[in-house]
Design an enzyme around this catalytic site. Structure first.
Site, PDB file in Angstrom:
ATOM      1  N   VAL A   1       0.845  -1.190   0.000  1.00 52.69           N
ATOM      2  CA  VAL A   1       0.000   0.000   0.000  1.00 52.69           C
ATOM      3  C   VAL A   1       0.884   1.246   0.000  1.00 52.69           C
ATOM      4  CG1 VAL A   1      -1.764   1.285   1.300  1.00 52.69           C
ATOM      5  CG2 VAL A   1      -1.753  -1.214   1.345  1.00 52.69           C
ATOM      6  N   CYS A   2       0.511   2.235  -0.818  1.00 53.80           N
ATOM      7  CA  CYS A   2       1.157   3.548  -0.775  1.00 53.80           C
ATOM      8  C   CYS A   2       0.032   4.585  -0.712  1.00 53.80           C
ATOM      9  CB  CYS A   2       2.082   3.745  -1.983  1.00 53.80           C
ATOM     10  SG  CYS A   2       1.224   3.802  -3.568  1.00 53.80           S
ATOM     11  N   TYR A   3       0.289   5.796  -1.148  1.00 54.48           N
ATOM     12  CA  TYR A   3      -0.739   6.840  -1.101  1.00 54.48           C
ATOM     13  C   TYR A   3      -1.867   6.600  -2.112  1.00 54.48           C
ATOM     14  CZ  TYR A   3       2.559   9.470   1.735  1.00 54.48           C
ATOM     15  OH  TYR A   3       3.424   9.858   2.723  1.00 54.48           O
TER      16      TYR A   3
END
Length: 109
Positions: A67-69
């Site tokens: 997961v990132c932004y």
């Protein structure tokens, strides 16, 4: 044409995995402050310092979700992690931003 070493995962499928208690590892590569302010339940922060611990402890046979932004940087991390022996690696499309928008009650602080 080369195959992508990871798969894309949509928000709805991740939510289903939580409801069916699917076993998976969830890592968040956002900066520490953002991670502290809110994260998907059960996720662990992943940065250069914590990669060795992940490589040592995470089961290679269960799905690994990055997961990132917004779902862009996670693709690079997912590709790299796939090369580290994880059999099923995913990049979360829409990232934490989309998760928080669609599931505001399912954010850990």
């Amino acid at each position: 044409m080369a195959l992508t070493p990871f798969q894309h995962l949509d928000i709805g499928t991740l939510a289903e995995w939580f409801s069916t208690e699917e076993a998976f590892t969830l890592v968040d590569i956002r900066d520490p402050g953002s991670f502290s302010n809110g994260r998907i339940p059960g996720s662990r922060h992943l940065d250069n310092d914590s990669v060795p611990a992940l490589l040592e402890s995470a089961p290679r046979e269960q799905p690994l979700v990055v997961v990132c932004y917004h779902g862009h940087s996670s693709q690079q991390a997912a590709a790299w992690l796939s090369g580290q022996g994880f059999s099923e690696v995913y990049s979360l499309d829409g990232g934490f931003t989309e998760w928080q928008h669609r599931h505001p009650g399912r954010v850990e602080r």
